[in-house]
Scaffold this motif. Structure first.
Motif, mmCIF file in Angstrom:
data_model
loop_
_atom_site.group_PDB
_atom_site.id
_atom_site.type_symbol
_atom_site.label_atom_id
_atom_site.label_comp_id
_atom_site.label_asym_id
_atom_site.label_seq_id
_atom_site.Cartn_x
_atom_site.Cartn_y
_atom_site.Cartn_z
ATOM 1 N N ALA A 11 0.830 -1.199 0.000
ATOM 2 C CA ALA A 11 0.000 0.000 0.000
ATOM 3 C C ALA A 11 0.870 1.256 0.000
ATOM 4 O O ALA A 11 0.586 2.234 -0.713
ATOM 5 N N ALA A 12 1.955 1.227 0.787
ATOM 6 C CA ALA A 12 2.849 2.385 0.848
ATOM 7 C C ALA A 12 3.520 2.620 -0.504
ATOM 8 O O ALA A 12 3.612 3.758 -0.978
ATOM 9 N N ALA A 13 3.988 1.542 -1.149
ATOM 10 C CA ALA A 13 4.635 1.684 -2.457
ATOM 11 C C ALA A 13 3.663 2.260 -3.486
ATOM 12 O O ALA A 13 4.021 3.147 -4.277
ATOM 13 N N ALA A 14 2.432 1.761 -3.468
ATOM 14 C CA ALA A 14 1.425 2.269 -4.414
ATOM 15 C C ALA A 14 1.137 3.745 -4.157
ATOM 16 O O ALA A 14 1.001 4.547 -5.099
ATOM 17 N N GLY A 237 18.499 0.839 1.558
ATOM 18 C CA GLY A 237 17.537 -0.245 1.439
ATOM 19 C C GLY A 237 18.207 -1.573 1.140
ATOM 20 O O GLY A 237 17.825 -2.624 1.694
ATOM 21 N N PHE A 238 19.244 -1.553 0.277
ATOM 22 C CA PHE A 238 19.979 -2.784 0.000
ATOM 23 C C PHE A 238 20.753 -3.260 1.224
ATOM 24 O O PHE A 238 20.820 -4.460 1.511
ATOM 25 N N VAL A 239 21.338 -2.310 1.970
ATOM 26 C CA VAL A 239 22.100 -2.671 3.167
ATOM 27 C C VAL A 239 21.193 -3.298 4.218
ATOM 28 O O VAL A 239 21.542 -4.294 4.863
ATOM 29 N N LEU A 240 20.007 -2.716 4.397
ATOM 30 C CA LEU A 240 19.080 -3.188 5.429
ATOM 31 C C LEU A 240 18.111 -4.247 4.908
ATOM 32 O O LEU A 240 17.259 -4.721 5.667
ATOM 33 N N ASP A 241 18.190 -4.568 3.623
ATOM 34 C CA ASP A 241 17.269 -5.518 2.985
ATOM 35 C C ASP A 241 15.824 -5.077 3.171
ATOM 36 O O ASP A 241 14.957 -5.859 3.544
ATOM 37 N N ASN A 242 15.589 -3.791 2.906
ATOM 38 C CA ASN A 242 14.257 -3.218 3.047
ATOM 39 C C ASN A 242 13.770 -2.807 1.656
ATOM 40 O O ASN A 242 14.210 -1.813 1.086
ATOM 41 N N LYS A 243 12.875 -3.599 1.101
ATOM 42 C CA LYS A 243 12.430 -3.378 -0.274
ATOM 43 C C LYS A 243 11.643 -2.076 -0.424
ATOM 44 O O LYS A 243 11.701 -1.416 -1.463
ATOM 45 N N LEU A 244 10.882 -1.706 0.600
ATOM 46 C CA LEU A 244 10.111 -0.467 0.517
ATOM 47 C C LEU A 244 11.028 0.745 0.470
ATOM 48 O O LEU A 244 10.775 1.710 -0.254
ATOM 49 N N LEU A 245 12.121 0.688 1.214
ATOM 50 C CA LEU A 245 13.093 1.779 1.197
ATOM 51 C C LEU A 245 13.747 1.891 -0.180
ATOM 52 O O LEU A 245 13.988 2.998 -0.678
ATOM 53 N N ILE A 246 14.003 0.759 -0.793
ATOM 54 C CA ILE A 246 14.560 0.773 -2.149
ATOM 55 C C ILE A 246 13.577 1.434 -3.115
ATOM 56 O O ILE A 246 13.953 2.263 -3.949
ATOM 57 N N ALA A 248 10.994 3.562 -2.438
ATOM 58 C CA ALA A 248 10.819 4.993 -2.169
ATOM 59 C C ALA A 248 12.050 5.787 -2.585
ATOM 60 O O ALA A 248 11.946 6.861 -3.184
ATOM 61 N N GLY A 249 13.240 5.268 -2.278
ATOM 62 C CA GLY A 249 14.465 5.968 -2.648
ATOM 63 C C GLY A 249 14.645 6.062 -4.150
ATOM 64 O O GLY A 249 15.087 7.087 -4.671
ATOM 65 N N ALA A 250 14.292 4.978 -4.868
ATOM 66 C CA ALA A 250 14.417 4.984 -6.326
ATOM 67 C C ALA A 250 13.480 6.021 -6.941
ATOM 68 O O ALA A 250 13.855 6.738 -7.884
ATOM 69 N N LEU A 251 12.258 6.115 -6.416
ATOM 70 C CA LEU A 251 11.319 7.120 -6.916
ATOM 71 C C LEU A 251 11.835 8.527 -6.657
ATOM 72 O O LEU A 251 11.792 9.406 -7.530
ATOM 73 N N ASP A 252 12.360 8.734 -5.445
ATOM 74 C CA ASP A 252 12.883 10.053 -5.081
ATOM 75 C C ASP A 252 14.098 10.404 -5.925
ATOM 76 O O ASP A 252 14.195 11.511 -6.484
ATOM 77 N N GLY A 253 15.035 9.470 -6.033
ATOM 78 C CA GLY A 253 16.251 9.735 -6.786
ATOM 79 C C GLY A 253 15.995 9.959 -8.266
ATOM 80 O O GLY A 253 16.522 10.896 -8.867
#
Length: 471
Positions: A11-14, A237-246, A248-253
């Motif tokens: 839901a957060a990613a969407a 996100g890769f370091v912490l293995d957090n897919k949502l962070l990856i 959100a960061g990819a969208l922001d970047g």
């Protein structure tokens, strides 16, 4: 993992994706901001729930951090719109600092535990990128915020010295080398020293990267720093293995880089030219140019505006500083009642952040239909009766078309000089923030209205309002 546990992340990613889509249109931008905030709340809640389910014991510490963040964030959200650029730069600084500190904590913990699996080649490479991008974003954004705020001890003009680009690239190469050494031997006795060197070089590189950049390039620099902060979040996100962070960061970047590319294209410049060109150094004023400026009165200007068929207003940072957008709305209403067509010409890099003028004019509830982009308005400038330039400088500088020696030569501009008459509202005879003289102001058809933009536009409103009552 249970599908129910995935629902908050999905839901957060969407919502993050939908937020970007809505923020691409002024009419739905407020909805986009709310969707982004809801997405972040879901992401945090899902992360905390996952940590609790896994036996996490740091709930109180996390809640304390929330309280501290909220206490610091609330007053920062109350800044005036003129301070939004530096406020945005501070947000990027905080994001970069968070990424850098998380990467530092991850390395220190894994090194102390001696865990080779925790510091595998891929994770260590991602950790190096996270720390490098995070800490250079921190110092670069703080310096950008200081320049925008015009802090006394921070130079507003570009600071340049011989072999500057070579020094900067050398520092970057050393930082990348330190990160590569960590990837090769993350648990070596010298690894903490290499990591410390990476942190120091990243902090120094952020300062040296922004130091030679002048005010005219600040909107693009803020956008680039936004992209760096997003990329550091991807690495985290890769370091912490957090897919949502990856996600959100990819969208922001990616959105930051796309916006930076669009802004560079709007200025007819490249990334390299923005980052290493030192655009914005004070240029010598042409002899006699300042003396050729012709000051006029609000009474005379109001008479010319009242007789016009088409008035094009070009807003700039001077309007933002004076908070003149509401007075401009009053002027807009008075002219519209007289049957005058009024349009606002928006240059992509006007102000000190992307969309700065759009935000201010929207605050004054000026209809979006009358906000016209540069490429669309330029075709109408030869038939424009009056071009009213309110606190803009470089975006209407004809030297960009005619003077190959000018630092802004080749940059697309709003063709104010092709209007029949030009009125320029300016605080003084000094050059604009970029320090470049503007020959537009010395043209025979240009008249200056010196003073604070809010006061000058207020005088025009009073003159027009008085004429309406006493024709």
């Amino acid at each position: 993992m249970s599908p129910l546990r995935l629902l908050p992340d999905l839901a957060a990613a969407a919502l993050f994706i939908q937020s970007l889509r809505w923020m691409g249109d002024p009419g739905t931008s407020r909805r986009g901001v709310l969707a982004g905030a809801a997405a972040m709340a879901l992401a945090v809640a899902g992360t905390l729930a996952g940590a609790a389910a896994g036996g996490g014991t740091h709930g109180l510490a996390i809640l304390a951090a929330f309280a501290l963040g909220a206490a610091a964030g609330y007053p920062l959200a109350q800044v005036p719109l003129t301070a939004v650029p530096q406020r945005t730069a501070l947000s990027h600084a905080f994001g970069g600092m968070a990424a850098g500190l998380v990467g530092t904590a991850k390395f220190v913990h894994a090194y102390a535990e001696g865990g080779r699996e925790a510091l595998g080649p891929f994770v260590t490479a991602a950790l190096g990128a996270e720390v490098l991008l995070g800490f250079l974003t921190l110092t670069g954004s703080l310096l950008a915020a200081g320049k925008l705020q015009e802090v006394r001890w921070i130079p507003q003009r570009p600071v340049t010295y011989p072999f500057q680009n070579a020094v900067n690239l050398g520092l970057l190469a050393l930082a990348v080398g330190a990160a590569a050494a960590l990837v090769a031997a993350p648990l070596a006795p010298w690894a903490p020293w290499a990591f410390g060197l990476l942190v120091l070089l990243s902090l120094a590189f952020g300062i040296l990267l922004v130091l030679p950049i002048g005010g005219a390039d600040m909107p693009t620099v803020i956008s680039i720093l936004n992209a760096y902060a997003g990329l550091s979040a991807v690495a985290m996100g890769f370091v912490l293995d957090n897919k949502l962070l990856i996600t959100a960061g990819a969208l922001d970047g990616s959105s930051g880089f796309i916006l930076s590319v669009l802004m560079c294209r709007a200025m007819n410049r490249s990334f390299a030219n923005v980052l290493f060109g030192a655009f914005g150094q004070t240029a010598p004023v042409a002899a006699g140019a300042a003396g050729a400026l012709k000051a006029d009165t609000a009474e005379s200007a109001a008479q010319i505006l009242a007789q016009a068929g088409l008035v094009v207003v070009v807003p700039g940072y001077g309007m933002a500083v004076a908070q003149a957008q509401h007075k401009l709305r009053e002027l807009y209403d008075l002219l519209k009642r007289r049957g005058v067509t009024v349009k606002f010409a928006i240059h992509p890099v006007a102000g000190r952040m992307p969309g700065h003028m759009n935000v201010l004019l929207a605050e004054a509830e000026i209809p979006y239909d009358d906000l016209v982009e540069m490429d669309d308005i330029n075709g109408e400038m030869p038939v424009c009766d009056v071009c009213l330039v309110v606190g803009a400088n470089d975006v209407v500088n004809p030297a960009a078309r005619s003077d190959p020696a000018s630092p802004i030569y080749g940059m697309p501009i709003i063709d104010a000089d092709r209007a029949h008459t030009v009125y320029a509202v300016k605080r003084s005879r000094n050059p604009g923030f970029a320090g470049i003289d503007n020959p537009l102001y010395a043209l025979d058809k240009t008249f200056m209205l010196f003073g604070d933009a809010k006061a000058v536009i207020g005088d025009l409103v009073r003159q027009l309002g008085g004429e309406a009552r006493h024709p």
